[in-house]
Every structure is written in C-alpha cells, then in structure tokens.
Write a protein that holds these residues in place. Structure first.
Motif, PDB file in Angstrom:
ATOM      1  N   SER A   1      -9.181   1.441   3.712  1.00 44.83           N
ATOM      2  CA  SER A   1      -8.897   0.729   2.674  1.00 44.83           C
ATOM      3  C   SER A   1     -10.073   0.634   1.558  1.00 44.83           C
ATOM      4  CB  SER A   1      -8.909  -0.753   2.865  1.00 44.83           C
ATOM      5  OG  SER A   1      -7.679  -0.931   3.640  1.00 44.83           O
TER       6      SER A   1
ATOM      7  N   SER B   1      -8.258   3.362  -0.842  1.00 44.95           N
ATOM      8  CA  SER B   1      -7.348   2.435  -1.580  1.00 44.95           C
ATOM      9  C   SER B   1      -8.081   1.729  -2.704  1.00 44.95           C
ATOM     10  CB  SER B   1      -6.909   1.261  -0.613  1.00 44.95           C
ATOM     11  OG  SER B   1      -5.971   1.843   0.621  1.00 44.95           O
TER      12      SER B   1
ATOM     13  N   ASN C   1      -2.491   7.106  11.273  1.00 48.58           N
ATOM     14  CA  ASN C   1      -3.169   5.501  11.460  1.00 48.58           C
ATOM     15  C   ASN C   1      -3.808   4.871  12.501  1.00 48.58           C
ATOM     16  OD1 ASN C   1      -3.402   4.259   8.682  1.00 48.58           O
ATOM     17  ND2 ASN C   1      -1.237   4.082   8.365  1.00 48.58           N
TER      18      ASN C   1
ATOM     19  N   GLU D   1      -5.060  -2.200  11.496  1.00 49.14           N
ATOM     20  CA  GLU D   1      -5.192  -3.140  10.338  1.00 49.14           C
ATOM     21  C   GLU D   1      -6.311  -4.127  10.802  1.00 49.14           C
ATOM     22  OE1 GLU D   1      -1.693  -4.832   9.359  1.00 49.14           O
ATOM     23  OE2 GLU D   1      -1.051  -3.177   8.070  1.00 49.14           O
TER      24      GLU D   1
ATOM     25  N   SER E   1      -7.477  -4.890   5.930  1.00 51.10           N
ATOM     26  CA  SER E   1      -7.772  -3.302   5.468  1.00 51.10           C
ATOM     27  C   SER E   1      -6.969  -2.301   6.782  1.00 51.10           C
ATOM     28  CB  SER E   1      -9.071  -3.206   5.436  1.00 51.10           C
ATOM     29  OG  SER E   1      -9.791  -3.413   6.691  1.00 51.10           O
ATOM     30  N   TRP E   2      -6.836  -1.092   6.061  1.00 54.54           N
ATOM     31  CA  TRP E   2      -6.381  -0.323   7.188  1.00 54.54           C
ATOM     32  C   TRP E   2      -7.494   0.938   7.467  1.00 54.54           C
ATOM     33  CZ3 TRP E   2      -5.998   4.709   5.533  1.00 54.54           C
ATOM     34  CH2 TRP E   2      -6.071   5.288   4.275  1.00 54.54           C
TER      35      TRP E   2
ATOM     36  N   TYR F   1       2.596   6.177   1.394  1.00 56.48           N
ATOM     37  CA  TYR F   1       1.784   5.137   1.926  1.00 56.48           C
ATOM     38  C   TYR F   1       0.392   5.102   1.456  1.00 56.48           C
ATOM     39  CZ  TYR F   1      -1.097   2.493   5.474  1.00 56.48           C
ATOM     40  OH  TYR F   1      -1.991   1.299   5.925  1.00 56.48           O
TER      41      TYR F   1
ATOM     42  N   GLU G   1       1.048   3.358  -2.198  1.00 54.55           N
ATOM     43  CA  GLU G   1       1.231   2.198  -2.217  1.00 54.55           C
ATOM     44  C   GLU G   1       0.091   1.233  -1.875  1.00 54.55           C
ATOM     45  OE1 GLU G   1       3.989  -1.035   0.440  1.00 54.55           O
ATOM     46  OE2 GLU G   1       3.833   1.168   0.993  1.00 54.55           O
ATOM     47  N   GLN G   2      -0.845   1.799  -0.894  1.00 52.38           N
ATOM     48  CA  GLN G   2      -1.969   0.751  -0.645  1.00 52.38           C
ATOM     49  C   GLN G   2      -2.909   1.059  -1.922  1.00 52.38           C
ATOM     50  OE1 GLN G   2      -3.328  -0.717   2.154  1.00 52.38           O
ATOM     51  NE2 GLN G   2      -1.068  -0.794   2.951  1.00 52.38           N
TER      52      GLN G   2
ATOM     53  N   TRP H   1      -4.313  -2.513  -3.812  1.00 50.24           N
ATOM     54  CA  TRP H   1      -5.512  -2.797  -3.807  1.00 50.24           C
ATOM     55  C   TRP H   1      -6.185  -2.840  -5.376  1.00 50.24           C
ATOM     56  CZ3 TRP H   1      -9.080  -4.775  -0.505  1.00 50.24           C
ATOM     57  CH2 TRP H   1      -8.749  -4.797   0.888  1.00 50.24           C
TER      58      TRP H   1
END
Length: 323
Positions: A96, A100, A122, A125, A250-251, A303, A306-307, A311
C-alpha cells in the motif's frame, strides 16, 4: 523468396539463441534471489518478507536474501526494483505504501506502480492500532484528544510509512485537530522516539506494535478495524468510541520489474501459490495480518489500479498534499 545458405545459418543461429534463452529461463533460478524491503528491520513488511523468503528458498531450491532499503515512504526500494534487470533475481515486497498511496503522495513518482512491475503473489492484509507511549497521560482517544487540544497546535505524531502517515492525518482531520506530522524512514525507528516522548502518538501495524504493547512500552488506544481483533480483545475499534467508518488495511505482495519472462514469472507465481496455500505458512503469517488467498496472475494489474484509486480517495479525505 528462398534463403541463401548464409541466411539459413543466421536464422538457425537466432533459433538456437532463442532456445538457449528459453532453457536459461526454464532453469531459473540458478543464483541467489534478493527481496528488497522498503522499510527497516523489524517493520511489519520486513517480518512478512523474511517468512516469504524462507519459504521461497525451500520451493525454488535457491538462496533468497532479504535486503532492507528504507526511505521516502518506501519509494526508494520500489524504484530500485522497477529499474532492475527483468530476470527474476531482484524482487520487492511492495504494498500500500509503495504502490497504492505513493502516486498521490508524490508529484514526481519515478515509477508507475501498475505498468513498471510484474506482480507474482499477494501475502497479507495488515491492520493498524493507534498507540501512545506507556507514560502518556492519555488512557483513551478522548483523553488524547483533550491533550492535543491543550497543546493548541503544537501536538505531533510520528509515522514511518505512507499508510501510518495517512491514518494519522485522517484521524486528526476527523477530530478537527491541528497536529504536526514527523516523518521517519520506518516505523521501528519512530517507535524509539515515541517511547522517548518526542511526539504524542502514532499508528502502527499490529506486527510491529504487539511486542511493544506486550513489553509495556506503548499503549494501544484503538484499532482501525471493523471489529475488535484477537490480538487486542480489550482495545476498542474506532466505531465504538465515536469515530465511525474509520478502518484501515494495507496489503503486501511480491513483485519484480516489468517484462519478467513468462517462465520466470510463472515459476515465481506457482511457488507463491504453493507457499500461501500451506497451513503452516498461514499460521506463521497470521500475527502479521490476514493472509490473502492466491489469485490468477492476470488479475493483478486490475487489483493494483483498484488499490491505487482507493488510496487516492483516502489521501484526499485526509487533506494530505503531494510533495
């Protein structure tokens, strides 16, 4: 048109070179791999990276080294990997902060978080807690608010990542408080100054926060989650104490530079899928956050977009201006 003998030899050479390249890729990896971590040792990102590195080493049969490169909210490490050779030997534990939020925090980000990387898997989270030092007079968010109000604009909060910067700024905006942010290269560095009383509060990922909480050095006042977390069952979430819809995740994920050869990217993605499907790995990662189930590699560009867009909205709501 027919080939002359010279052309036939040249064409055969090209085919041989292509074949040897494919063989080299199919033999990946044949030397050590490094995972660059955008934050310092002991950070939540570092802990996850070391678990993944150990597991990748077993899956790939090759040494996997973790290298910490903190600074500029993680963008130094991300930029290093974006510009590295696309051979699968230099990866980054992005997330993130680097992919992001960075596009909205920096006017001239030196890389594109979507098009300059090949994402292969991934991991987790993570969740965040609002913490103060153990000696702080604030025993609750209400008391912290009163403390900051009494400082009349001279209150401060520390941060060592983009996500914790955004969380702190967003909360202050929600509470209508004027507080100065203090940047650090990573959260573990900031913790030392928090404990030393150099600023009033900070947000921490639970991986980094829990040892400090258990050791009695910091106190958690609230968790930015929709429900109380098992690690801190006695600590309320923000919705319980008058701040509704204040959640933050957050990822984290493993990625390499753009243009990774398909055999290499597939090898890494398959290894990551095996790793993330192991119950032992899920158990090891559980204290760092919620393990993210593996998905098809083709879904990652969407993905990441999108993130990034999500953010961007958080940063706008927090009132943070890009640097």
């Amino acid at each position: 048109m027919s080939f002359t003998p010279t052309r036939r030899v040249f064409a055969s050479s090209l085919i041989a070179l292509a074949a040897s390249g494919a063989l080299a890729q199919s033999g990946y990896p044949n030397k050590p791999i490094r995972i660059v971590v955008p934050f310092g040792p002991g950070s939540g990102t570092d802990v996850v990276a070391r678990i993944i590195a150990e597991e990748l080493q077993g899956e790939l049969g090759q040494t996997v080294i973790v290298e910490n490169k903190p600074g500029a909210n993680g963008t130094i490490a991300a930029d290093l990997v974006a510009k590295a050779p696309a051979d699968g030997y230099t990866l980054v534990m992005g997330g993130s902060s680097t992919h992001s939020s960075a596009p909205s925090l920096f006017k001239n980000l030196p890389y594109d978080p979507v098009t300059d990387f090949t994402m292969v898997g991934n991991t987790v989270e993570t969740q965040f807690a609002l913490v103060v030092r153990a000696e702080s007079p604030a025993q609750s968010l209400k008391e912290l608010t009163a403390l900051l109000q009494a400082k009349a604009g001279k209150g401060t909060f520390g941060f060592g990542s983009a996500t914790t910067q955004i969380a702190g700024a967003a909360l202050m905006k929600r509470l209508n408080l004027n507080v100065t942010p203090v940047p650090y290269k990573s959260n573990p560095l900031a913790i030392t100054d928090l404990i030393g009383g150099q600023f009033d509060f900070m947000f921490l990922d639970l991986t980094t926060a829990m040892p400090q909480i258990r050791g009695g050095r910091v106190r958690a006042l609230a968790v930015a989650a929709p429900a109380r977390v098992s690690e801190l069952p006695q600590v309320p979430v923000f919705a319980e104490i008058g701040v509704p819809n204040f959640t933050l995740y957050s990822w984290l994920g493993i990625m390499g530079p753009k243009g990774l050869p398909e055999p290499v990217a597939d090898r890494l993605a398959n290894a990551m899928t095996k790793i993330m499907n192991k119950q032992t790995v899920k158990d090891r990662l559980a204290p760092t956050g919620k393990p993210i189930p593996p998905v098809a590699r083709s879904t990652y560009p969407a993905y990441l977009r999108e993130q990034r867009d999500g953010w961007a909205g958080k940063i706008k709501d927090a009132g943070i201006q890009p640097e």
